[in-house]
Design an enzyme around this catalytic site. Structure first.
Site, PDB file in Angstrom:
ATOM      1  N   SER A  18       0.822  -1.219   0.000  1.00  0.00           N
ATOM      2  CA  SER A  18       0.000   0.000   0.000  1.00  0.00           C
ATOM      3  C   SER A  18       0.858   1.273   0.000  1.00  0.00           C
ATOM      4  O   SER A  18       0.496   2.268  -0.635  1.00  0.00           O
ATOM      5  CB  SER A  18      -0.988   0.008   1.176  1.00  0.00           C
ATOM      6  OG  SER A  18      -0.337   0.256   2.386  1.00  0.00           O
ATOM      7  N   ASN A  19       1.998   1.242   0.685  1.00  0.00           N
ATOM      8  CA  ASN A  19       2.878   2.424   0.628  1.00  0.00           C
ATOM      9  C   ASN A  19       3.451   2.587  -0.779  1.00  0.00           C
ATOM     10  O   ASN A  19       3.531   3.699  -1.296  1.00  0.00           O
ATOM     11  CB  ASN A  19       4.005   2.301   1.656  1.00  0.00           C
ATOM     12  CG  ASN A  19       3.564   2.731   3.037  1.00  0.00           C
ATOM     13  OD1 ASN A  19       3.414   3.923   3.303  1.00  0.00           O
ATOM     14  ND2 ASN A  19       3.314   1.766   3.906  1.00  0.00           N
ATOM     15  N   LEU A  86      11.626  -6.190   5.004  1.00  0.00           N
ATOM     16  CA  LEU A  86      11.903  -6.411   6.422  1.00  0.00           C
ATOM     17  C   LEU A  86      13.343  -6.798   6.738  1.00  0.00           C
ATOM     18  O   LEU A  86      13.718  -6.884   7.904  1.00  0.00           O
ATOM     19  CB  LEU A  86      10.964  -7.498   6.976  1.00  0.00           C
ATOM     20  CG  LEU A  86       9.471  -7.187   6.849  1.00  0.00           C
ATOM     21  CD1 LEU A  86       8.647  -8.349   7.396  1.00  0.00           C
ATOM     22  CD2 LEU A  86       9.116  -5.885   7.570  1.00  0.00           C
ATOM     23  N   ASN A 103      13.259   4.622   4.479  1.00  0.00           N
ATOM     24  CA  ASN A 103      12.386   3.547   4.970  1.00  0.00           C
ATOM     25  C   ASN A 103      11.244   4.192   5.750  1.00  0.00           C
ATOM     26  O   ASN A 103      11.373   5.307   6.259  1.00  0.00           O
ATOM     27  CB  ASN A 103      13.172   2.605   5.880  1.00  0.00           C
ATOM     28  CG  ASN A 103      12.308   1.464   6.387  1.00  0.00           C
ATOM     29  OD1 ASN A 103      11.557   0.845   5.623  1.00  0.00           O
ATOM     30  ND2 ASN A 103      12.374   1.183   7.684  1.00  0.00           N
ATOM     31  N   HIS A 105       8.546   3.395   8.975  1.00  0.00           N
ATOM     32  CA  HIS A 105       8.312   2.523  10.136  1.00  0.00           C
ATOM     33  C   HIS A 105       6.998   2.955  10.792  1.00  0.00           C
ATOM     34  O   HIS A 105       6.767   4.153  10.968  1.00  0.00           O
ATOM     35  CB  HIS A 105       9.482   2.670  11.115  1.00  0.00           C
ATOM     36  CG  HIS A 105       9.374   1.735  12.273  1.00  0.00           C
ATOM     37  ND1 HIS A 105       9.699   0.398  12.169  1.00  0.00           N
ATOM     38  CD2 HIS A 105       8.942   1.920  13.539  1.00  0.00           C
ATOM     39  CE1 HIS A 105       9.476  -0.189  13.331  1.00  0.00           C
ATOM     40  NE2 HIS A 105       9.027   0.705  14.181  1.00  0.00           N
TER      41      HIS A 105
HETATM   42  C1  GRF Z   1       4.040  -0.583   6.713  1.00  0.00           C
HETATM   43  O1  GRF Z   1       3.372  -0.560   7.922  1.00  0.00           O
HETATM   44  C2  GRF Z   1       5.411   0.037   6.861  1.00  0.00           C
HETATM   45  O2  GRF Z   1       5.476   1.003   7.852  1.00  0.00           O
HETATM   46  C3  GRF Z   1       6.280  -1.123   7.237  1.00  0.00           C
HETATM   47  O3  GRF Z   1       5.759  -2.220   6.546  1.00  0.00           O
HETATM   48  C4  GRF Z   1       4.381  -1.994   6.265  1.00  0.00           C
HETATM   49  C5  GRF Z   1       4.202  -2.171   4.789  1.00  0.00           C
HETATM   50  O4  GRF Z   1       2.844  -2.048   4.417  1.00  0.00           O
HETATM   51  N1  GRF Z   1       7.665  -0.857   6.949  1.00  0.00           N
HETATM   52  P1  GRF Z   1       2.461  -1.940   2.887  1.00  0.00           P
HETATM   53  O5  GRF Z   1       2.953  -3.229   2.233  1.00  0.00           O
HETATM   54  O6  GRF Z   1       3.145  -0.751   2.344  1.00  0.00           O
HETATM   55  O7  GRF Z   1       0.989  -1.846   2.858  1.00  0.00           O
END
Ligand code: GRF
Length: 190
Positions: A18-19, A86, A103, A105
């Protein structure tokens, strides 16, 4: 840097992306001006985020989490964004793009970060610690988990009846805004 900055995104094996999608959308809508996501990379070909990137018309690549392959994958990128990745990034990739590897978090670092602090573990820990406020942090990547200077932090309330899931959903909305803001800052030279 070229007229249109190239952003490379590294996603995880299982992440929904989603990000990543929010960054692609922000480039395509001009909220991140003069930039495009040139490649999305994942450690495995069947990573769900790669399918999302492909639907949005962005080039995808799967490659091993190993210095030579990643350096090559991101060779012509101006900024690299980790989004749901991760593992520790090989230091060669960080050295290839000094100050331009970011990154996100899902907590207000330096609290609730470090090895093992990812996904629901973070939100569970925030609730267990009875924090009243949580949020997200976009930071520069270093060879240590969740270290590196902060670019953007956004905060939200933690309510007494929150579950890790309700808190995660509230934080995720902030993440999508924060990442684009941080990329703009880096592209402006901040
Ligand atoms: C997010 O919560 C981000 O902060 C962390 O991993 C998650 C990834 O979520 N690093 P998405 O795959 O971007 O929805």
């Amino acid at each position: 840097m070229a007229d249109v900055a190239k952003i490379g995104i590294l996603v995880g094996t299982k992440g929904r992306g989603s990000n990543m999608a929010a960054i692609i959308d922000a480039c395509q809508s001009g909220r991140i001006p003069n930039a495009q996501v040139s490649v999305v990379v994942a450690p495995k070909e069947d990573a769900p985020a790669l399918a999302v990137a492909h639907e949005k018309g962005v080039a995808t690549l799967s490659c091993p989490v190993e210095a030579t392959a990643l350096v090559r994958a991101f060779a012509d990128c101006d900024v690299i964004c980790l989004a749901g990745f991760l593992k520790l990034l090989p230091v060669e990739v960080i050295e290839q793009h000094p100050g331009r590897v970011l990154n996100i978090h899902p907590a207000l670092l330096p609290k609730f970060g470090g090895k093992g602090m990812y996904g629901m573990h973070v939100h569970t820990a925030v609730i267990a610690a009875q924090e009243c406020v949580s949020g997200c942090t976009v930071h520069h990547v270093t060879p240590v988990y969740d270290e590196g200077s902060f670019l953007v932090q956004k905060s939200c309330d933690v309510f007494p009846d929150d579950t890790p899931e309700t808190l995660a959903a509230r934080v995720l909305k902030l993440e999508h805004e924060a990442y684009s803001e941080a990329i703009c800052e880096v592209l402006r030279g901040g």
